[in-house]
Design an enzyme around this catalytic site. Structure first.
Site, short mmCIF file in Angstrom:
data_model
loop_
_atom_site.label_atom_id
_atom_site.label_comp_id
_atom_site.label_asym_id
_atom_site.label_seq_id
_atom_site.Cartn_x
_atom_site.Cartn_y
_atom_site.Cartn_z
N SER A 192 0.82 -1.21 0.00
CA SER A 192 0.00 0.00 0.00
C SER A 192 0.85 1.27 0.00
O SER A 192 0.56 2.22 -0.72
CB SER A 192 -0.97 0.00 1.17
N TRP A 193 1.95 1.27 0.77
CA TRP A 193 2.73 2.50 0.84
C TRP A 193 3.66 2.65 -0.36
O TRP A 193 3.77 3.73 -0.95
CB TRP A 193 3.51 2.57 2.15
N ARG B 164 7.32 -8.11 -5.83
CA ARG B 164 7.96 -9.44 -5.78
C ARG B 164 7.11 -10.49 -6.51
O ARG B 164 7.61 -11.53 -6.89
CB ARG B 164 8.26 -9.86 -4.35
N LYS C 106 8.96 1.90 8.53
CA LYS C 106 8.82 2.38 9.92
C LYS C 106 8.94 1.22 10.90
O LYS C 106 8.04 0.97 11.70
CB LYS C 106 7.47 3.09 10.09
N LYS D 84 5.64 5.66 17.18
CA LYS D 84 4.20 6.00 17.15
C LYS D 84 3.36 4.76 16.86
O LYS D 84 2.21 4.67 17.25
CB LYS D 84 3.92 7.15 16.18
N1 LIG Z 1 0.64 1.74 4.52
C1 LIG Z 1 0.89 2.92 5.05
O1 LIG Z 1 -0.02 3.74 5.26
C2 LIG Z 1 2.30 3.30 5.40
C3 LIG Z 1 3.29 2.34 5.56
N2 LIG Z 1 4.56 2.72 5.89
C4 LIG Z 1 5.62 1.74 6.02
O2 LIG Z 1 5.93 1.20 4.75
C5 LIG Z 1 6.48 -0.11 4.89
C6 LIG Z 1 5.77 -1.04 3.91
O3 LIG Z 1 4.43 -1.11 4.36
P1 LIG Z 1 3.18 -1.27 3.43
O4 LIG Z 1 3.43 -0.95 2.02
O5 LIG Z 1 2.09 -0.53 4.10
O6 LIG Z 1 2.94 -2.84 3.61
P2 LIG Z 1 1.93 -3.76 2.84
O7 LIG Z 1 1.64 -4.88 3.78
O8 LIG Z 1 0.82 -2.97 2.30
O9 LIG Z 1 2.80 -4.31 1.61
C7 LIG Z 1 4.00 -5.00 1.82
C8 LIG Z 1 4.72 -5.14 0.50
O10 LIG Z 1 5.97 -5.78 0.74
C9 LIG Z 1 5.99 -7.02 0.03
N3 LIG Z 1 6.64 -8.03 0.85
C10 LIG Z 1 6.13 -8.72 1.89
N4 LIG Z 1 7.03 -9.57 2.38
C11 LIG Z 1 8.13 -9.43 1.61
C12 LIG Z 1 9.38 -10.06 1.57
N5 LIG Z 1 9.69 -11.01 2.45
N6 LIG Z 1 10.28 -9.67 0.65
C13 LIG Z 1 9.97 -8.72 -0.25
N7 LIG Z 1 8.78 -8.10 -0.30
C14 LIG Z 1 7.89 -8.44 0.63
C15 LIG Z 1 4.55 -7.38 -0.24
O11 LIG Z 1 4.51 -8.23 -1.35
P3 LIG Z 1 3.34 -9.31 -1.55
O12 LIG Z 1 2.14 -8.54 -2.01
O13 LIG Z 1 3.91 -10.19 -2.60
O14 LIG Z 1 3.14 -10.00 -0.23
C16 LIG Z 1 3.99 -6.00 -0.50
O15 LIG Z 1 4.31 -5.57 -1.80
C17 LIG Z 1 6.29 -0.49 6.37
O16 LIG Z 1 7.51 -0.31 7.04
C18 LIG Z 1 5.27 0.53 6.88
O17 LIG Z 1 5.42 0.83 8.26
C19 LIG Z 1 4.89 4.03 6.07
C20 LIG Z 1 3.95 5.01 5.91
C21 LIG Z 1 2.59 4.73 5.57
O1 LIG Z 2 2.68 4.97 9.13
C1 LIG Z 2 1.51 5.08 8.86
C2 LIG Z 2 0.84 6.38 8.80
O2 LIG Z 2 1.75 7.43 8.89
C3 LIG Z 2 0.69 3.88 8.61
O3 LIG Z 2 0.33 3.36 9.81
P1 LIG Z 2 -0.03 1.82 9.89
O4 LIG Z 2 1.21 1.06 9.49
O5 LIG Z 2 -0.42 1.59 11.31
O6 LIG Z 2 -1.16 1.59 8.93
#
Ligand SMILES: NC(=O)C1=CN([C@@H]2O[C@H](COP(=O)(O)OP(=O)(O)OC[C@H]3O[C@@H](n4cnc5c(N)ncnc54)[C@H](OP(=O)(O)O)[C@@H]3O)[C@@H](O)[C@H]2O)C=CC1
Ligand SMILES: O=C(CO)COP(=O)(O)O
EC number: 1.1.1.94
Length: 376
Positions: A17-18, A38, A113, A198
């Site tokens: 998602s991010w 991936r 994060k 946080k």
């Molecule tokens: N979502 C948000 O609102 C925000 C998130 N973040 C941070 O961003 C980072 C990513 O989070 P987010 O995008 O939300 O996570 P999601 O769970 O939405 O997505 C995770 C992504 O990483 C991939 N993934 C999972 N496991 C592995 C692995 N072992 N090796 C390689 N790729 C992998 C997944 O692929 P697959 O689909 O194939 O499983 C997917 O593309 C986190 O650290 C989060 O804290 C920061 C700000 C905002």
């Molecule tokens: O970091 C985030 C908002 O800034 C997303 O928070 P969550 O990972 O708890 O969804």
């Protein structure tokens, strides 16, 4: 007819998602974005249909956005590299990237994060270690950035931190558009720990929601949580002001208030009585706080920082505390009245600052062995 000048290529590693939302931010800001996913089918969906139906349902991605699951192709020619996978898988992903990220002029930006469980390291430290690169090349992005709201183009701010002002500026200039504004600072430690900590307070607030307590409990935990975050981060070298900014207070508010937050959601399930393993089974996205709580408490103990709220989150996760007992304080605390301020010298106790100075002196006496610096 004059042709549009070629846009710079940037790559986002991780299409959750991010990562996907950040790719959209960059594309809407004028960059030529390639996503690395991936799974081939996800790369194909983004590339062809301009959708990511698992992570961003209902969002149309920019037509210019490309995606591949070939890492070499994704990184080839990129002028900036953004990394957005779950923190516990960052090291393996970086290892796979290593052959392709040689150009020292290309900034590497962590969007993550979390703290790595097996080393207790922050993500910028893991990047520096795995890619053996100059820290001036690394930046981190943080702030109140719930992905879905930004993907819907709701106005938002973030902060880009790098030990190099030049790197922070270059990334912030690229990561901005009409609905997303990047500020800059050089406090990587504070910015990164703000995003990690946080999440833990958001789990606590979720527990409060799940139990059914009201606004007083939540406001008390958020406020005292910010004190815990500040004490912890400052003990590790952060600027206190960073924790008052977007990466601290800003993100704390967003994550504690929003049902979109996965950390908040995980906490709510715990508060409703689900066990840790049941919560994990119900989450289909990453809730970093669940993995970071152990390393954070270990680091807090090493630095002599008290984190009663984070401790209670761990006890609930371990099944050692009834969620209904959660409070802004430990019920086992002694009755001595406590000052309200942070421990970092902004009140009369000066606890964390004093401990940090004592620790630095200890380390000097110890010949620098085991020194805890920004570098791994
Ligand atoms: N979502 C948000 O609102 C925000 C998130 N973040 C941070 O961003 C980072 C990513 O989070 P987010 O995008 O939300 O996570 P999601 O769970 O939405 O997505 C995770 C992504 O990483 C991939 N993934 C999972 N496991 C592995 C692995 N072992 N090796 C390689 N790729 C992998 C997944 O692929 P697959 O689909 O194939 O499983 C997917 O593309 C986190 O650290 C989060 O804290 C920061 C700000 C905002
Ligand atoms: O970091 C985030 C908002 O800034 C997303 O928070 P969550 O990972 O708890 O969804």
């Amino acid at each position: 007819m004059s042709r549009r000048p070629e846009q710079p290529k940037v790559v986002v590693i991780g299409a959750g998602s991010w990562g996907t939302t950040f790719g959209k931010i960059l594309a809407d800001g004028g960059a030529q974005v390639t996503m690395w996913a991936r799974r081939a089918e996800l790369a194909h969906e983004i590339d062809e249909a301009k959708r990511n139906s698992k992570y961003l349902p209902g969002i149309n991605l920019p037509r210019s956005m490309r995606a591949t699951h070939d890492l070499e192709r994704a990184i080839d020619g990129a002028t900036q590299i953004y990394l957005s996978v779950p923190s516990q898988s960052a090291r393996d992903t970086l290892r796979d990237m290593r052959p392709y990220v040689g150009d020292p002029s290309v900034p590497l930006v962590s969007l993550m994060k979390g703290v790595e469980k097996k080393t207790n390291l922050r993500m910028s430290q893991v990047i520096e270690q795995e890619l053996a690169c100059d820290p001036a090349r690394i930046a981190v992005a943080s702030g109140p950035n719930l992905a879905l709201e930004i993907a819907q183009q709701q106005p938002t701010a973030a902060v880009i931190a790098s030990s190099s002002q030049e790197t922070a500026d270059a990334v912030a200039r690229r990561a901005r558009n009409a609905y997303f504004r990047s500020f800059v600072n050089t406090d990587v430690i504070g910015t990164e720990f703000g995003g990690v900590l946080k999440n833990l307070i958001a789990v606590a607030i979720g527990i409060v929601d799940g139990v059914g307590y009201g606004e007083n409990t939540k406001a008390s935990i958020i406020t005292r949580g910010l004190v815990e975050m500040t004490d912890f981060a400052v003990a590790y070298g952060a600027q206190p002001g960073t924790l008052q900014g977007l990466a601290g207070l800003g993100d704390l508010i967003a994550t504690c208030q929003s049902p979109l937050s996965r950390n908040n959601t995980a906490g709510r399930l715990l508060g409703q009585g689900y066990k840790f393993q049941e919560v994990i089974a119900q989450m289909n996205q990453t809730a970093e706080g669940l993995a970071s709580v152990g390393p954070v408490l270990k680091l807090a103990k090493d630095a002599g920082v008290e984190m009663p709220i984070v401790q209670q989150v761990k006890m609930v996760l371990d099944g050692r505390m009834n969620p209904r007992e959660i409070a802004p304080h430990l019920t086992t605390d002694d009755d001595t009245p406590q000052g309200e301020g942070t421990q970092n010298g902004q009140d009369d106790r000066g606890g964390a600052l004093r401990r940090a100075i004592e620790r630095a002196l200890d380390l000097l006496r110890d010949g620098g062995r085991g020194a805890r610096s920004d570098r791994p």
